[in-house]
Write a protein that holds these residues in place. Structure first.
Motif, PDB file in Angstrom:
ATOM      1  N   VAL A 149       0.837  -1.209   0.000  1.00 47.97           N
ATOM      2  CA  VAL A 149       0.000   0.000   0.000  1.00 47.97           C
ATOM      3  C   VAL A 149       0.866   1.251   0.000  1.00 47.97           C
ATOM      4  O   VAL A 149       0.618   2.207  -0.755  1.00 47.97           O
ATOM      5  N   LEU A 150       1.913   1.259   0.816  1.00 49.66           N
ATOM      6  CA  LEU A 150       2.777   2.433   0.902  1.00 49.66           C
ATOM      7  C   LEU A 150       3.592   2.654  -0.371  1.00 49.66           C
ATOM      8  O   LEU A 150       4.005   3.770  -0.666  1.00 49.66           O
ATOM      9  N   ASP A 151       3.818   1.579  -1.125  1.00 49.67           N
ATOM     10  CA  ASP A 151       4.592   1.682  -2.365  1.00 49.67           C
ATOM     11  C   ASP A 151       3.766   2.200  -3.539  1.00 49.67           C
ATOM     12  O   ASP A 151       4.329   2.607  -4.563  1.00 49.67           O
ATOM     13  N   LEU A 152       2.432   2.180  -3.437  1.00 49.52           N
ATOM     14  CA  LEU A 152       1.589   2.593  -4.562  1.00 49.52           C
ATOM     15  C   LEU A 152       1.919   3.993  -5.087  1.00 49.52           C
ATOM     16  O   LEU A 152       2.021   4.184  -6.301  1.00 49.52           O
ATOM     17  N   PRO A 153       2.084   4.997  -4.211  1.00 46.71           N
ATOM     18  CA  PRO A 153       2.378   6.332  -4.740  1.00 46.71           C
ATOM     19  C   PRO A 153       3.706   6.401  -5.503  1.00 46.71           C
ATOM     20  O   PRO A 153       3.899   7.289  -6.335  1.00 46.71           O
ATOM     21  N   LEU A 175      -4.225  -4.815  -7.132  1.00 49.43           N
ATOM     22  CA  LEU A 175      -4.319  -5.673  -5.954  1.00 49.43           C
ATOM     23  C   LEU A 175      -3.079  -6.547  -5.806  1.00 49.43           C
ATOM     24  O   LEU A 175      -2.619  -6.809  -4.690  1.00 49.43           O
ATOM     25  N   GLU A 176      -2.532  -7.005  -6.942  1.00 51.60           N
ATOM     26  CA  GLU A 176      -1.340  -7.847  -6.875  1.00 51.60           C
ATOM     27  C   GLU A 176      -0.137  -7.073  -6.358  1.00 51.60           C
ATOM     28  O   GLU A 176       0.784  -7.666  -5.791  1.00 51.60           O
ATOM     29  N   GLU A 177      -0.130  -5.751  -6.546  1.00 50.82           N
ATOM     30  CA  GLU A 177       0.933  -4.938  -5.974  1.00 50.82           C
ATOM     31  C   GLU A 177       0.861  -4.936  -4.451  1.00 50.82           C
ATOM     32  O   GLU A 177       1.869  -4.745  -3.774  1.00 50.82           O
ATOM     33  N   ILE A 178      -0.328  -5.169  -3.913  1.00 49.36           N
ATOM     34  CA  ILE A 178      -0.530  -5.125  -2.467  1.00 49.36           C
ATOM     35  C   ILE A 178      -0.438  -6.517  -1.842  1.00 49.36           C
ATOM     36  O   ILE A 178       0.249  -6.719  -0.841  1.00 49.36           O
ATOM     37  N   VAL A 179      -1.110  -7.501  -2.459  1.00 45.33           N
ATOM     38  CA  VAL A 179      -1.202  -8.825  -1.826  1.00 45.33           C
ATOM     39  C   VAL A 179      -0.387  -9.893  -2.541  1.00 45.33           C
ATOM     40  O   VAL A 179      -0.370 -11.045  -2.112  1.00 45.33           O
ATOM     41  N   GLY A 180       0.288  -9.553  -3.651  1.00 41.16           N
ATOM     42  CA  GLY A 180       1.044 -10.553  -4.390  1.00 41.16           C
ATOM     43  C   GLY A 180       0.218 -11.142  -5.517  1.00 41.16           C
ATOM     44  O   GLY A 180      -0.937 -10.759  -5.743  1.00 41.16           O
TER      45      GLY A 180
END
Length: 296
Positions: free
Chosen positions: A52-56, A184-189
């Motif tokens: 989540v923190l990496d999204l920006p 979502l895959e960026e967050i949960v794999g």
């Protein structure tokens, strides 16, 4: 035993309160705080928080499906053609391309929107409906810049209530598509559903040893340069391009008859094995002998 558990829980809560005593003032401090939280949180929870923190900090082009890999339908395809595509690919959404322009998207087709047509066809027992008009079913596409932040994409998808966006470059040309699942895959794999082939979706299959040539690798052009660097211990530059195919195009400097073309960079010979139209699909990588490479 319950008393022991209670004591452990109380110690953990006291430790957590002390750990949170100083609030982070920057994003980097917050990320560091999350990374140091393994003693209080489950590993999966920590991974999700980091995602989540990496999204920006993640651009859309880093998570999109690039144009050469996009599977879509054409505006004038018949219902039978579209059903063949759905049966072959098992996706729930497809970009619909203008029949005169392979890179112009006129809308997004949801596979479920075809169900009423199929039901009517079966009930009437008249075969394929000859009055079928795909354009009447497509939904307005959402366009997003390839350099947009992933959290911006998430808000756009939520606001428009769609699950797929068309990614464009600075000139408005389509360069790929991106979905809510990609986010979502960026967050949960990785998310593998009932139709996915696990081996095909595995990153390791993007880079494989050549079955016949020694010290040679076959690499999908869509492979991220950073993944290739990590897997093969190479030092390819990803400052201006993200994928191995993009690296080759940058080195060549032109778009022509690409199949069979070769470039030498960073001590590696890269040959183009397969192309589709003007898109590179498959590469062959072989290290160049050091003395030969140093002749330049």
């Amino acid at each position: 035993m319950s008393d022991d558990n209670s004591g452990t829980a109380s110690w953990s809560m006291r430790g957590l309160k002390r750990w949170l005593n100083t609030a982070p003032e920057t994003r980097d401090e917050l990320i560091k705080l999350v990374q140091d939280s393994h003693q209080f949180l489950e590993p999966d929870t920590v991974d999700m928080l980091e995602g989540v923190l990496d999204l920006p900090a993640t651009q859309v082009r880093e998570i999109m499906t690039p144009r050469p890999q996009v599977e879509g339908v054409r505006e004038h395809d018949t219902l039978g053609d579209i059903m063949d595509m759905i049966m072959e690919t098992n996706h729930s959404r497809y970009p619909v391309f203008d029949s005169q322009d392979d890179d112009a998207v006129i809308g997004i087709l949801l596979a479920k929107d075809l169900i009423p047509l199929l039901v009517n066809t079966i009930r009437q027992e008249e075969g394929v409906d000859t009055s079928f008009r795909l354009k009447s079913l497509v939904r307005q596409p959402l366009y997003i810049s390839e350099t947009a932040r992933s959290d911006t994409l998430l808000r756009s998808l939520q606001r428009t209530q769609v699950h797929m966006a068309v990614v464009v470059d600075e000139f408005g040309n389509m360069v790929g598509v991106v979905t809510m699942e990609d986010l979502l895959e960026e967050i949960v794999g990785d998310i593998v559903d009932e139709h996915d082939d696990f081996d095909e979706d595995s990153d390791i299959n993007n880079i494989i040893l050549h079955p016949e040539k020694p010290n040679t690798w076959i690499v999908q052009a869509s492979t991220l340069i950073e993944d290739c660097n990590e897997e093969l211990h190479t030092n390819f530059d990803d400052t201006d391009v993200d994928t191995m195919g993009g690296l080759v195009m940058q080195e060549l400097g032109y778009v022509g008859d690409l199949e069979g073309e070769q470039v030498v960079t960073q001590g590696w010979n890269i040959s183009i094995l397969d192309v589709e139209g003007r898109f590179i699909k498959l590469l062959e990588l072989t290290p160049v002998a050091e003395d030969l490479y140093n002749e330049d």
